[in-house]
Design an enzyme around this catalytic site. Structure first.
Site, PDB file in Angstrom:
ATOM      1  N   HIS A 357       0.851  -1.187   0.000  1.00  0.00           N
ATOM      2  CA  HIS A 357       0.000   0.000   0.000  1.00  0.00           C
ATOM      3  C   HIS A 357       0.886   1.237   0.000  1.00  0.00           C
ATOM      4  CE1 HIS A 357      -3.754   2.123   0.640  1.00  0.00           C
ATOM      5  NE2 HIS A 357      -3.196   2.806   1.616  1.00  0.00           N
ATOM      6  N   ASP A 359       0.519   5.134  -0.041  1.00  0.00           N
ATOM      7  CA  ASP A 359      -0.358   6.299  -0.028  1.00  0.00           C
ATOM      8  C   ASP A 359       0.203   7.326  -1.005  1.00  0.00           C
ATOM      9  OD1 ASP A 359      -2.423   5.580   1.776  1.00  0.00           O
ATOM     10  OD2 ASP A 359      -0.961   5.665   3.396  1.00  0.00           O
ATOM     11  N   ASP A 469      -8.035   0.928   2.070  1.00  0.00           N
ATOM     12  CA  ASP A 469      -7.761   1.857   3.167  1.00  0.00           C
ATOM     13  C   ASP A 469      -8.671   3.077   3.201  1.00  0.00           C
ATOM     14  OD1 ASP A 469      -6.313   2.760   5.372  1.00  0.00           O
ATOM     15  OD2 ASP A 469      -4.922   3.914   4.147  1.00  0.00           O
ATOM     16  N   HIS A 674      -7.137   9.250  -0.821  1.00  0.00           N
ATOM     17  CA  HIS A 674      -7.790   9.045   0.482  1.00  0.00           C
ATOM     18  C   HIS A 674      -7.043   9.575   1.711  1.00  0.00           C
ATOM     19  CE1 HIS A 674      -5.603   5.040   0.246  1.00  0.00           C
ATOM     20  NE2 HIS A 674      -5.313   5.405   1.472  1.00  0.00           N
TER      21      HIS A 674
END
Ligand SMILES: [Zn+2]
Length: 1157
Positions: A357, A359, A469, A674
């Site tokens: 993941h 971001d 997420d 997000h």
């Protein structure tokens, strides 16, 4: 290794000044000054002085002379600039190198017209407004391409004399070494630990692998040189060292979310080549599995007992100073694994897919993410070479595009791994976006740009919508997922709920319109699994739908800041694949194949209807108000550009600005990531985000930061209009798909000579428009309405009703102001609070007797940990009314009344509000400016209304959701703060009240009180979050009937999409499209992606079936229903007179492709 060459990469050092956040300019105001200017520009040297010392004050003063621009000749006086940063982490740090003279260019638009017409905020002789800072130095550039970086001058150095800093800078290291001849035939690795992140390049510039230094669980410092060296060969690498850890540069006691430290330094801790002990590593991985089984599988099971016996035996056999005992230990382990190889009937099968993941921005800026992608993905490609069965799932088209553009050699490798089926592009969207705040059309574009990228680049769209997420999932997503050619949905985030445990693992998620999507929440409750027996056992025990399905997905690999799986995880997974007696069999795999199996193996799955409300991070509907405001305004600006450009294309042979629209859409979509749109990133991310919107100039004080998207978007609007224009004059375009009732608009007086009925306090002309036909241009004399139609009654000093006209205000006593038009009578007290809102047409009072509405309330807002993310339920227990202000009449009819409220709402924050009533509407509007300087407080506005209902209606993407106004159950209570878009409505039989907004999302309706959350002031991860000036508008609308019987949807839409004023005469050819019913909203008109026709997107807004007739002034040739990706589905019959019929079910989104002659 002692010697190497290094350099600090030029251009990569962050400039100190850019790290300041918003700077507010404070102009000392002296009575008598003339504010006739529209632009003030300051240039030249400004002395920068460090302000009051101490961590609690971030006040910095800039003082200096000004060079005035030609338009500012009346303006003079001292200038002081102030940067607010309460408890700022950069106090004492950022400016320490900046004493002396700094070149500072500030361009500020004061937007002041008329002596008293300050759009800014004036109180206590001080006018405050936001300014942008423009230091002429860009923040970190994109990652330097390898070929540029290696041209740098490298300096010889040693491990001990290289101190690398400050935070976020980049160092390049060139290392050349000879492999010792006595290492012949051995496996050799380079161990490099710079204490931060790094990327290893081959000497010819191919990214080989990422490094994560330091002592965290994500430590990864080993670079494989060869499994068998010759000895004596010369090896050369380049290392790009990035001075940040996996979680950026956090520096405080609050953990990783503390605002970053700007001046961290790093030293190389380890730099050597080594021959690893292969047997010891293998025994370690064996032992980790056996010990994990002994510890975490039910102690009563046979396998746990066998594992304890085996582990004990290994410990008793291996002696650390006798390497030969390792072999004996391995043999014991081998015996355990061999005896359990025969897997019989497996209760449960876990598909394990590698994942990382990343971001797209969070505790680091966008540019660092580009490097994180290269580091992480280079590592993964290397692992695929070593472990051919390994599969790695990777999302976000934007990240792929970055790597494609900046690291072409790595991208070639990735494409090969995609072809071999190891590297699995997944997700289908441009970024993993927030799913609360973006509009329905933004969702469509996330998929359109994402799926098109995957199709173009890898030859295949994604079937799995991948969002591990994100903070809650809109009820319209199932329909949008299916209409974007995806089949499945994946997340795990609801495992973070802080009140109720979500009851399902594998289920059908049924959206607002009834569309169902097969959904799986991985039961390990993480997207960063480490591959342990404990996770395997938990994936089974925590799987809540084992009755219906015997499959689970496991995502393993370090994540959030990148990294991904390590070789040790894959080694453990290899061992776990076949250990009979475990609660589940584990296999390497990828999500699509997993979902196909799930689909075929599952029976009678349960359904979950409606939104997947996330019971945490409720503050993210409000935090970083400006990014939300920009998002909303950009969405509607791009709508306007596309609509006007499309009309120009089909009526005037205009060239559609596809390339520029793609660029602007991608910027808007990127900022919907997000952690960006929710407001949970560090300050640097927002400086970047503003840069995507901002070009350093201010248009007016209503737009504190003028955005690039807005500027370019407005230019595109101008171009489209030029193409449509015929001659001088005035045209008004109604872009909504319904006729607009008569309305009052502001225009430049020169455009409407003779028709100005009222002049506003800022010198604009007000005109009363007649009803505007849907989707059409209006001009000429028919544009104006007759004021005489709006006769009303007025209240005289004796409180008796006498004949009067229009809208006016009566200051009947010192304590209250009564504003009246044909529709309503509004009573405002001396402090700006509403004491009565009487709907004259229905004969209903909207505000309960004795209550005050439009009340500003402050709440203490200190969450348990996630400062920017969370507003906790207990904040409701500690709220108080803001300090009261005073009212003056700013404008008094005949077209509109404006009351101005001015208040010092706390000892540090101020508010100025215009309460506006127009002659032609029952809607009361509130234009608000807040100068906000608080510490962990939340500002809300509250409207108690005389309406009783168990649920309230909130707008969501392409529809609405209804939520309880009570706390009967823990599920009801958990929704104490919810997301709503343009409106929230509370209605009972016969009557209701709606609250509209133009940029707010956080709402709550408890019993009969409608609350809207306006501002927060968290201090982590951005210490300066939301400090400064804010402009926002909202409105209250009393209406006849229930929500379903009202026109709330249309009114709220109009509040956000006012008629477009065009300063020329446009050919009036009637409605471009005319929908027979207001129930169906025509939200988008664009040119199709393949440039062959128009694409129209409609949605059914009321929640019921309907069939509508659509007519067009265009010469229609063919029409097709298509999906969001513009794949044709079926032909729509065009009836000869250029109309056709469309059927809609409740909340259905329908896209049409239309070809014209
Ligand atoms: Zn994330």
């Amino acid at each position: 290794m002692d010697k190497f060459n290094f350099c600090l990469a030029p251009g990569s050092v962050p400039t100190e000044a850019r790290r300041s956040c918003q700077i507010n300019a404070i102009f000392k105001y002296s009575p008598g000054w003339q504010f006739s200017l529209s632009t003030v520009q300051y240039k030249g040297s400004v002395e920068l002085q460090q302000g009051v010392s101490g961590m609690h004050s971030g006040l910095y003063y800039f003082q200096g002379s000004t060079e005035q621009s030609s338009t500012s000749k009346n303006f003079q006086g001292p200038l002081a600039l102030q940067s607010y940063a309460e408890e700022s982490s950069f106090a004492n740090k950022v400016w320490s190198d900046c004493t002396g003279t700094t070149n500072l260019n500030i361009k500020t638009n004061v937007a002041v017209t008329g002596a008293n017409g300050l759009s800014g905020h004036m109180s206590n002789d001080i006018i405050t407004f936001a300014s942008t800072q423009s230091y002429g130095v860009t923040w970190r550039e994109c990652p330097k391409p390898f070929h540029e970086a290696v041209k740098n001058q490298f300096t010889p150095g040693t491990k001990s004399d290289l101190v690398m800093g400050p935070s976020w800078a980049t160092y390049w290291i060139n290392v050349v070494f000879e492999v010792p001849s006595d290492y012949k035939n051995e496996q050799v690795v380079l161990l490099f630990d710079p204490g931060c992140e790094a990327l290893v390049y081959s000497k010819c510039g191919t990214p080989l692998q990422g490094i994560t230094g330091g002592l965290g669980g994500d430590r990864h410092i080993e670079v494989l040189i060869s499994n068998s060296v010759k000895g004596g060969e010369v090896i050369e690498f380049f290392l790009e060292v990035a001075l940040n850890g996996m979680f950026g540069n956090p520096g405080g006691e609050a953990g990783i979310i503390t605002a970053p430290l700007p001046n961290r330094t790093f030293k190389i801790e380890t730099f050597q080549i080594a021959v690893p002990n292969v047997e010891a590593h293998h025994l370690l991985w064996d032992f980790e599995i056996i010990r994990g089984i002994a510890k975490d599988i039910a102690s009563t099971s046979q396998i746990a007992a066998d594992a304890i016996y085996t582990a004990n035996k290994i410990v008793n056999t291996v002696k650390h100073d006798e390497p030969s005992t390792l072999i004996a230990g391995l043999e014991i382990a081998e015996k355990f694994f061999e005896s359990r190889k025969e897997f019989g009937y497996a209760d449960h099968i876990i598909t394990a897919t590698g994942h990382c993941h990343i971001d797209t921005a969070w505790l680091w800026p966008y540019d660092e993410t580009k490097r994180k992608c290269a580091r992480s993905w280079a590592t993964q490609c290397g692992l695929m070479d070593r472990f051919p069965e390994y599969k790695f799932s990777c999302s976000q088209a934007q990240q792929f595009e970055w790597v494609e553009q900046i690291y072409p050699k790595l991208f070639d490798k990735i494409k090969k791994k995609v072809e071999s089926g190891n590297f699995i592009p997944i997700g289908g969207t441009w970024v993993e976006m927030d799913c609360n705040v973006p509009s329905g059309e933004s969702f469509c574009r996330q998929f359109l740009y994402g799926q098109n990228y995957f199709q173009k680049t890898f030859g295949k769209r994604s079937t799995v919508f991948w969002l591990p997420d994100t903070f809650g999932y809109s009820a319209q997503l199932p329909q949008i997922i299916k209409k974007s050619d995806l089949k499945y949905f994946f997340t795990q985030k609801l495992s973070w709920n802080n009140i109720n445990k979500f009851p399902n693992t594998t289920f059908n998620w049924v959206g607002l319109d009834g569309t169902s999507v097969l959904t799986h929440f991985c039961p390990a409750d993480t997207y960063c699994a480490q591959v342990t027996p404990k996770e395997v056992a938990f994936s089974v025990s925590n799987n809540k739908d084992k009755e219906y399905s015997d499959r689970s997905l496991l995502l393993f690999g370090n994540g959030d800041g990148g990294g991904g799986p390590l070789s040790s995880m894959i080694e453990r997974l290899r061992r776990l694949q076949s250990i009979a007696g475990m609660p589940a069999k584990v296999k390497f795999g990828e999500p699509e194949e997993f979902y196909k199996e799930l689909d075929s193996r599952s029976n009678n799955l349960v359904s979950w209807k409606g939104e997947l409300y996330f019971e945490l991070h409720r503050g993210t509907y409000t935090t970083h108000a400006k990014v939300k405001k920009f998002n909303r305004s950009s969405e509607y600006l791009l709508r306007k550009v596309e609509m006007l450009s499309s009309i120009s294309v089909v009526t005037s042979k205009y060239a559609y600005p596809k390339k520029e629209l793609d660029r602007l859409w991608k910027l808007v979509l990127l900022n919907q990531f997000h952690d960006v749109l929710p407001g949970s990133s560090i300050e640097m991310v927002y400086i970047d985000a503003w840069n995507f919107y901002e070009d350093g100039t201010l248009k007016n004080t209503n737009s504190i930061l003028f955005c690039l998207v807005e500027k370019s978007g407005n230019k595109l609007v101008e171009h489209a209009i030029q193409s449509l224009s015929e001659k001088p004059g005035l045209t008004v375009f109604n872009s909504t798909s319904w006729n607009l009732p008569s309305s009052v608009i502001e225009v430049e007086p020169k455009l409407i000579e003779g028709n100005v009925i009222q002049t506003t306090s800022n010198g604009k002309g007000l005109v009363l428009l007649s009803e505007l036909e849907e989707l059409s241009f209006s001009s000429g004399t028919s544009l104006y309405n007759d004021l005489g139609k709006f006769k009303t009654l007025r209240v005289n000093e004796q409180n008796l009703k006498v004949d009067g006209q229009f809208v006016l205000v009566n200051n009947v006593s010192i304590k209250e102001y009564i504003v009246e038009n044909q529709f309503i009578t509004l009573t405002v007290d001396q402090h700006g609070r509403l004491t009565s809102l009487y709907d004259k047409q229905i004969g209903r009072e909207a505000i309960p007797h004795g209550s005050h509405a439009n009340v500003f309330k402050l709440y203490e807002d200190i969450p348990l940990y996630w400062d920017a993310w969370d507003v906790e339920i207990y904040h409701l227990e500690k709220g108080w009314d803001a300090s009261l202000g005073s009212v003056r009449i700013k404008e008094n009819g005949p077209l509109r009344v404006v009351l101005e409220v001015e208040a010092k709402i706390t000892t540090t924050s101020t508010l100025v509000q215009s309460i506006i009533v127009n002659v032609s509407s029952p809607v009361v509007e509130f234009e608000t400016i807040v100068n906000w300087k608080e510490n962990r407080r939340m500002l809300k506005v509250e409207f108690p209304v005389d309406v009783s209902c168990d649920y309230a209606t909130y707008e969501t993407q392409f529809g609405y959701v209804q939520r309880p106004t009570h706390c009967n159950t823990s599920w009801d209570m958990a929704k104490f703060e919810v997301c709503g878009h343009k409106f929230v409505d509370l209605s009972e039989h016969g009557f209701g009240v709606a609250l509209f907004n133009d940029c707010k999302y956080g709402h709550a309706v408890h019993e009969n009180v409608i609350r809207m959350s306006l501002l927060r002031s968290p201090k982590a991860p951005d210490a300066n979050c939301d400090i400064g000036l804010h402009n926002f508008n909202y409105a209250i609308y009393p209406h006849r009937g229930t929500f379903h019987e009202s026109d709330v949807v249309q009114r709220a839409y109009q509040f956000n999409v006012p008629p477009v004023v065009i300063p020329s005469k446009v050919k009036n050819s009637g409605a471009i499209f005319k929908t027979e019913s207001n129930q169906v909203v025509l939200d988008t008109i664009k040119i199709s992606e393949d440039n062959s026709g128009l694409v129209l997107r409609f949605y059914e807004s009321s929640g019921g079936k309907t069939k509508v007739k659509i007519t067009s002034s265009l010469n229609l040739k063919e029409a097709f229903e298509c999906n969001i990706l513009e794949d044709l589905i079926s032909k729509v019959e065009i009836v000869e007179t250029n109309h056709f019929f469309l059927s809609f079910s409740a909340f259905e989104i329908k896209s049409l492709k239309i070809l014209t002659h």
